[in-house]
Design an enzyme around this catalytic site. Sequence first.
Site, PDB file in Angstrom:
ATOM      1  CB  THR A 183     -15.618  -1.681  10.291  1.00 43.10           C
ATOM      2  OG1 THR A 183     -16.083  -0.372   9.770  1.00 43.10           O
ATOM      3  CG2 THR A 183     -16.438  -1.703  11.522  1.00 43.10           C
ATOM      4  N   GLY A 184     -12.119  -0.730   9.578  1.00 39.37           N
ATOM      5  CA  GLY A 184     -11.281  -0.843   8.647  1.00 39.37           C
ATOM      6  C   GLY A 184     -10.121  -2.087   8.763  1.00 39.37           C
ATOM      7  CB  ALA A 222      -5.964   0.976   0.293  1.00 41.12           C
ATOM      8  N   GLY A 263      -2.947   0.710  -4.473  1.00 42.97           N
ATOM      9  CA  GLY A 263      -1.921   0.120  -4.775  1.00 42.97           C
ATOM     10  C   GLY A 263      -1.602  -1.373  -4.222  1.00 42.97           C
ATOM     11  CD  GLU A 320       1.790   1.539  -4.305  1.00 43.42           C
ATOM     12  OE1 GLU A 320       1.383   2.573  -4.251  1.00 43.42           O
ATOM     13  OE2 GLU A 320       1.859   0.387  -3.720  1.00 43.42           O
ATOM     14  CG  HIS A 380      -1.522   9.495  -3.432  1.00 42.71           C
ATOM     15  ND1 HIS A 380      -1.238   9.989  -4.839  1.00 42.71           N
ATOM     16  CD2 HIS A 380      -1.444   8.468  -3.234  1.00 42.71           C
ATOM     17  CE1 HIS A 380      -0.996   8.776  -5.295  1.00 42.71           C
ATOM     18  NE2 HIS A 380      -1.179   7.809  -4.207  1.00 42.71           N
ATOM     19  NE  ARG A 438       2.237   7.942  -1.830  1.00 46.07           N
ATOM     20  CZ  ARG A 438       1.504   6.817  -1.264  1.00 46.07           C
ATOM     21  NH1 ARG A 438       0.662   7.036  -0.076  1.00 46.07           N
ATOM     22  NH2 ARG A 438       1.263   5.633  -1.832  1.00 46.07           N
ATOM     23  CG  HIS A 493      -3.144   9.136   0.555  1.00 49.20           C
ATOM     24  ND1 HIS A 493      -4.181   8.838   0.038  1.00 49.20           N
ATOM     25  CD2 HIS A 493      -2.059   8.505   0.511  1.00 49.20           C
ATOM     26  CE1 HIS A 493      -3.840   7.355  -0.189  1.00 49.20           C
ATOM     27  NE2 HIS A 493      -2.758   7.450   0.288  1.00 49.20           N
ATOM     28  NE  ARG A 546       0.576   5.562   4.514  1.00 52.28           N
ATOM     29  CZ  ARG A 546       0.433   5.137   3.237  1.00 52.28           C
ATOM     30  NH1 ARG A 546       0.693   4.044   2.859  1.00 52.28           N
ATOM     31  NH2 ARG A 546      -0.588   5.853   2.677  1.00 52.28           N
TER      32      ARG A 546
HETATM   33  C1  SIN Z   1      -1.619   4.255  -3.929  1.00 56.40           C
HETATM   34  O1  SIN Z   1      -1.899   3.190  -4.302  1.00 56.40           O
HETATM   35  O2  SIN Z   1      -0.759   4.977  -4.673  1.00 56.40           O
HETATM   36  C2  SIN Z   1      -1.770   4.681  -2.536  1.00 56.40           C
HETATM   37  C3  SIN Z   1      -1.304   3.649  -1.797  1.00 56.40           C
HETATM   38  C4  SIN Z   1      -0.860   4.068  -0.290  1.00 56.40           C
HETATM   39  O3  SIN Z   1      -1.285   4.946  -0.039  1.00 56.40           O
HETATM   40  O4  SIN Z   1      -0.012   3.345   0.192  1.00 56.40           O
END
Ligand code: SIN
Length: 539
Positions: free
Chosen positions: A17-18, A51, A53, A123, A239, A288, A350, A385
Amino acid sequence: MSAALWEARADLVVVGTGVAGLTAALRARELGLRVLVVTKASVADGNTRWAQGGVAVVLPDEHDEGDTVDAHVRDTLVAGAALCDEDAVRAIVGGGPAAVTRLRERGAVFDAAPGGRLARTREGGHSAFRVVHAGGDATGAEVERALVAATSDGHVPVLEDHVAVDAVRTPLGQVCGLLVLDGNGVPGVLTAPAVLLASGGLGQLYQATSNPEVATGDGLALALRAGAVAADVEFVQFHPTVLYTGRGARGRCPLVTEAVRGEGAVLVDAAGARVMRGVHPLEDLAPRDVVAAAITRHLADAPGGVDDHVFLDATGISEFARRFPTVHAACLRAGVDPAREPIPVAPAAHFACGGVVSDVDGRTGVTGLYAAGEVARTGLHGANRLASNSLLEGLVVGTRAAEAVAADLAMGVLARCTGTAELPVAPVADRDSLQRVMSRYAAIGREAEGLAVVGSVLDLSTADRVLDSRRLVEDAALTLAARALIAAAAEREESRGCHVRTDFPVRDDAGWSRGQVVRLNPSGQPVLADPVARAVGVA
Ligand code: SIN
């Protein structure tokens, strides 16, 4: 083993259910399909709501800063370290604007900038300010709220507290339903010609993760047992910045969104030195994988006597509490005031960049089985990603998967059955031992010997069990996911993206510019690629 004791029917069963699952369910409903959604927890308990960002998307009508879909594609390919499928990237990134528009029509409210356009942040790995957000740093919560509200009209029934155990298949191997356990552990069958896995990731393979406790790799295991193949499973993204709450943190750790760095915060060590200086041209806004690995390397020298966390200095960000209310609240709970002092942070598991091999319409290699969101490997992420591409993928592929199911039903290519099923027997390892050994030997920085230790510990702590409870289903999934991951990680003798081998520290483009496919052998063990697997689209 016990047979199913109850049955329900639908055209499409969605597991999860995401963002991907609910988007697919809503679109399928619009297309006139009878949809049934199942979740092993409560409807809003998945990973989406955590989530922070935002959603990476180029909205041409709204921006005036020269950003383009091509630039977003380029950034995604660079972050993915040459393992993305460029066609998939173009399709998903290109589908972003329409997907975000649809989501806003369904009621999601994004933050506005002065002048009324949507606010954007930046980001790691993004060459432009293109990440739209909601509630400051509560984007996932707003996306989930809007989707749950949209499904609450009674037309999209959600079975909460029901765990998916196994696919029901025809004698020819087509999926035609799902074996589940209800909240009392009673097995039942959801008969449907199409099953969409949107069950999220597998952060619970590790002791410290940004993921909630439901992220146990269930969909990956179910798909492999149903005959699907997986790819890129060695690429688990860490992360760089979850809130450090003390040595030996366990379970879900609060995220400190990368957007904090996007708005000027920098990583420093306990001696005050900048961690990312000289590591990458983008410094603190490097992709990342680069930042998480740099922190890990930096900590090996225990600067200032500290070897398990660094600090994120966000004291220069004005109105931190207003811009990042979720992070601010988590920091205050931990006794840290980000306006006055650096935030202690550490990397944590993450996101699964790999998963069930599927195309951008969610189709896997098994008729009747579809996948979308983190459980799927569409080729968008490659070896790492790009930040905020995951909500995007869930929105785009969720929609497309529903449309693919409708098309496949109309074409008559899906199987209907009156199937029943037995609860499967599968290897189940002790979860605590598994998490410890995966964190020690299969996180950031792996080597052949350590990966072999993981295998030995799993051998010692594993027993075959009938999967007759949610806990056993989860533990079997974690066991299978861990086995698949270490098999692929041991084979990939190079470092690329999220896969860092200390014994093979260099990226080997001549030997390894390709994904690895995993399938189950006849005794149920994950093994690496064969030519049949390659035929489903993994180079
Ligand atoms: C974040 O806000 O740093 C995570 C967002 C993401 O995993 O894309």
